[in-house]
Design a protein around this motif. Structure first.
Motif, short mmCIF file in Angstrom:
data_model
loop_
_atom_site.label_atom_id
_atom_site.label_comp_id
_atom_site.label_asym_id
_atom_site.label_seq_id
_atom_site.Cartn_x
_atom_site.Cartn_y
_atom_site.Cartn_z
N THR A 188 -12.56 2.49 6.16
CA THR A 188 -11.94 1.06 5.96
C THR A 188 -12.99 0.25 5.12
OG1 THR A 188 -10.62 0.90 7.87
CG2 THR A 188 -11.04 -1.07 6.79
N ASP A 189 -14.50 0.25 5.58
CA ASP A 189 -15.30 -0.65 4.98
C ASP A 189 -15.73 -0.10 3.28
OD1 ASP A 189 -16.50 1.81 5.69
OD2 ASP A 189 -18.59 1.07 5.82
N ILE A 190 -15.27 1.29 3.13
CA ILE A 190 -15.45 1.75 1.67
C ILE A 190 -14.05 1.32 0.96
CG2 ILE A 190 -15.39 3.89 0.38
CD1 ILE A 190 -18.12 3.22 2.48
N VAL A 191 -13.15 1.31 1.54
CA VAL A 191 -11.75 0.74 0.81
C VAL A 191 -12.43 -0.76 0.52
CG1 VAL A 191 -9.40 0.13 1.04
CG2 VAL A 191 -10.35 2.42 2.02
N GLN A 192 -12.74 -1.46 1.41
CA GLN A 192 -13.02 -3.00 0.90
C GLN A 192 -14.18 -3.05 0.04
OE1 GLN A 192 -14.48 -3.92 5.20
NE2 GLN A 192 -13.15 -5.57 5.12
N VAL A 207 -6.13 7.77 -19.36
CA VAL A 207 -5.62 7.36 -20.67
C VAL A 207 -4.50 6.02 -19.90
CG1 VAL A 207 -4.10 7.58 -22.42
CG2 VAL A 207 -5.63 9.46 -22.00
N GLY A 208 -4.76 5.06 -20.55
CA GLY A 208 -3.82 3.92 -19.93
C GLY A 208 -4.63 3.06 -18.91
N ASN A 209 -3.88 2.21 -18.46
CA ASN A 209 -4.46 1.37 -17.43
C ASN A 209 -4.46 1.89 -16.13
OD1 ASN A 209 -4.52 -0.92 -19.11
ND2 ASN A 209 -2.46 -1.75 -18.84
N ILE A 210 -5.24 1.42 -15.32
CA ILE A 210 -5.43 2.13 -14.03
C ILE A 210 -5.28 0.90 -12.80
CG2 ILE A 210 -6.94 3.24 -12.46
CD1 ILE A 210 -8.44 4.21 -15.14
N ASN A 211 -4.42 1.30 -12.01
CA ASN A 211 -4.16 0.26 -10.76
C ASN A 211 -5.31 0.80 -9.50
OD1 ASN A 211 -3.02 2.41 -9.35
ND2 ASN A 211 -1.14 1.99 -9.88
N PHE A 212 -5.22 0.01 -8.59
CA PHE A 212 -6.38 0.39 -7.54
C PHE A 212 -6.18 1.54 -7.01
CE2 PHE A 212 -7.68 0.22 -3.27
CZ PHE A 212 -9.24 0.11 -3.51
N ALA A 213 -4.72 2.00 -6.65
CA ALA A 213 -4.75 3.36 -6.02
C ALA A 213 -5.12 4.53 -6.68
CB ALA A 213 -3.17 3.51 -5.81
N LYS A 214 -4.88 4.49 -8.06
CA LYS A 214 -5.32 5.59 -9.07
C LYS A 214 -6.96 5.45 -9.06
CE LYS A 214 -1.10 5.68 -12.03
NZ LYS A 214 -0.51 5.38 -13.16
N TYR A 233 -8.56 3.04 10.70
CA TYR A 233 -9.23 4.61 10.38
C TYR A 233 -9.33 4.84 8.82
CZ TYR A 233 -7.74 5.02 15.27
OH TYR A 233 -7.88 4.99 16.59
N GLY A 234 -8.93 3.94 7.91
CA GLY A 234 -9.09 4.23 6.87
C GLY A 234 -8.00 4.77 6.02
N MET A 254 -2.86 -1.44 0.48
CA MET A 254 -3.61 -0.67 0.77
C MET A 254 -4.77 -0.98 1.86
SD MET A 254 -3.99 1.46 -2.75
CE MET A 254 -4.98 2.64 -2.28
N MET A 255 -5.35 -2.27 1.54
CA MET A 255 -6.14 -2.92 2.61
C MET A 255 -5.77 -2.87 3.94
SD MET A 255 -9.38 -3.86 2.69
CE MET A 255 -9.54 -2.81 4.01
N VAL A 256 -4.31 -3.31 4.03
CA VAL A 256 -3.81 -3.53 5.55
C VAL A 256 -3.56 -2.25 5.96
CG1 VAL A 256 -1.82 -4.30 6.60
CG2 VAL A 256 -2.72 -5.85 4.81
N THR A 257 -3.13 -1.57 5.16
CA THR A 257 -2.89 0.15 5.54
C THR A 257 -4.13 0.77 6.33
OG1 THR A 257 -0.96 0.40 4.39
CG2 THR A 257 -1.88 2.38 5.09
N ALA A 258 -5.23 0.64 5.60
CA ALA A 258 -6.23 1.15 5.96
C ALA A 258 -6.88 0.71 7.58
CB ALA A 258 -7.41 0.85 5.16
N GLU A 259 -6.46 -0.74 7.65
CA GLU A 259 -6.95 -1.57 8.77
C GLU A 259 -6.01 -1.27 9.92
OE1 GLU A 259 -9.36 -5.20 7.09
OE2 GLU A 259 -7.36 -5.18 7.12
N ARG A 260 -4.70 -1.05 9.55
CA ARG A 260 -3.56 -1.18 10.67
C ARG A 260 -2.79 0.18 10.91
NH1 ARG A 260 -3.16 -5.98 12.80
NH2 ARG A 260 -3.87 -7.82 11.61
N SER A 261 -3.14 1.16 10.04
CA SER A 261 -2.46 2.25 10.41
C SER A 261 -2.95 2.90 11.67
CB SER A 261 -2.69 3.46 9.17
OG SER A 261 -2.18 4.74 9.48
#
Length: 347
Positions: free
Chosen positions: A279-283, A330-337, A196-197, A260-267
């Motif tokens: 989900t396809d957008i997260v991918q 400002v600073g490094n950005i992980n995928f969630a951010k 469900y994304g 985050m990918m697994v959660t988008a697919e399996r939640s």
């Protein structure tokens, strides 16, 4: 529309990902074919690992005896391939099993296969009990079994036609129907839920969770924290919960992307009233992130993010209502951010 317009541009500038993880169907099919043809030699596996997967030091991924034949542990090889950064035939936009899923499914497979007399393989009769452990219902299991029967009949037909000069007992061929670790992973990939994304609240939760969850000495996420996430999915019988204690030595930033990918697919939560990043957008955004993460550390530096935004603004067909994203972080950005920033403009 805005999402897809922003993401498609990446394919124009990059041929292969800077780094990638997991296993997809194309990779699994190549491995299955190698084993079916009994080409399990050091030379063949070295060549496949180097040329097809793009891994420069392939011998690190498997062990062979002094003769270089018939001693490759398929499970170990699959695990190492899943966790190894690969340069070719890999993309987050292609449906795949993450390293976590590969490790878990192989653990469940091994538990069942060890009780058989088929050299660590499963028979078609054993498969339903394994799938029941993985929470598939009877209808889903029946579809999987029937599909395998059709595939096996086709394989036998081709084999008989290929060897017309020799006498073959059809019953003996049918008796060879076994399911290897690679076969099983392909089965699990083919029945993987679309999902469900992710909604904004889930993305925010991942940001907070990543900043505060305990990390190991090597810099990965504490295994018990990852275990909690997988248990929440309810994707297996609780007796397998201990198999979710993954022993990873990868960076927490890369693990975050996979989770985050697994959660988008399996939640199992269906988002009806909330705006959702499907989900396809997260991918696709995962694929973008991996391609523009030049040093492959799981972070966007300010420079990497600026490069991405510049190209996104130049290639966008239709600017979003809120204007194009600005590099004001400002600073490094992980995928969630990163996903949170992009959602703000392209919802």
């Amino acid at each position: 529309m805005h999402f897809k317009s922003a993401v498609i541009l990446c394919a124009l500038y990059f041929i292969t990902s800077a780094w990638s993880i997991g296993l997809n169907s194309e990779q699994l099919c190549v491995i299955i074919k190698l084993y079916e043809n009994h080409n399990i030699t050091e030379k063949n596996i070295t060549q496949l690992t180097k040329e097809f997967f793009g891994i420069r030091e392939p011998k690190e991924l498997f062990d062979c005896d002094s003769n270089g034949t018939n001693s490759v542990d398929l499970k170990k090889w699959l695990l190492k391939l899943a966790y190894k950064d690969k340069k070719t035939n890999d993309s987050f936009e292609t449906q795949m099993l993450t390293p976590f899923e590969v490790e878990f499914f192989l653990s469940v497979f091994t538990e069942h296969a060890n009780g058989s007399n088929q050299d660590g393989c499963l028979s078609l009769q054993q498969l339903p009990s394994v799938l029941k452990d993985l929470k598939l219902d009877d209808t889903e299991i029946e579809k999987v079994v029937e599909k395998l029967k059709v595939k096996h009949k086709k394989r036998n037909f081709l084999k008989l036609n290929y060897m017309t000069s020799k006498f073959f007992n059809l019953n003996s061929i049918k008796a060879q129907f076994v399911i290897t670790e690679a076969d099983f992973l392909l089965i699990m990939l083919e029945i993987k839920p679309e999902g469900y994304g992710l909604v904004r609240q889930q993305i925010e939760k991942f940001i907070d969770w990543f900043d505060n969850c305990p990390k190991t000495v090597s810099g990965s996420i504490e295994p018990t924290e990852i275990q909690k996430i997988f248990i929440e999915f309810g994707m297996a019988d609780p007796k397998h919960d201990s198999k979710f204690l993954f022993k990873s030595n990868r960076s927490a930033e890369k693990e975050l992307m996979e989770l985050m990918m697994v959660t988008a697919e399996r939640s199992r939560t269906e988002h009806i009233e909330e705006k959702c990043t499907y989900t396809d957008i997260v991918q696709m955004f995962l694929n973008d992130f991996a391609k523009y993460d030049v040093d492959s550390d799981g972070f966007f530096t300010e420079e990497e993010f600026s490069t991405y935004l510049e190209l996104a603004r130049r290639e966008m067909y239709d600017p979003p209502k809120g204007g194009h994203p600005q590099n004001d972080y400002v600073g490094n950005i992980n995928f969630a951010k990163f996903l949170k920033i992009m959602n703000r403009y392209y919802e």
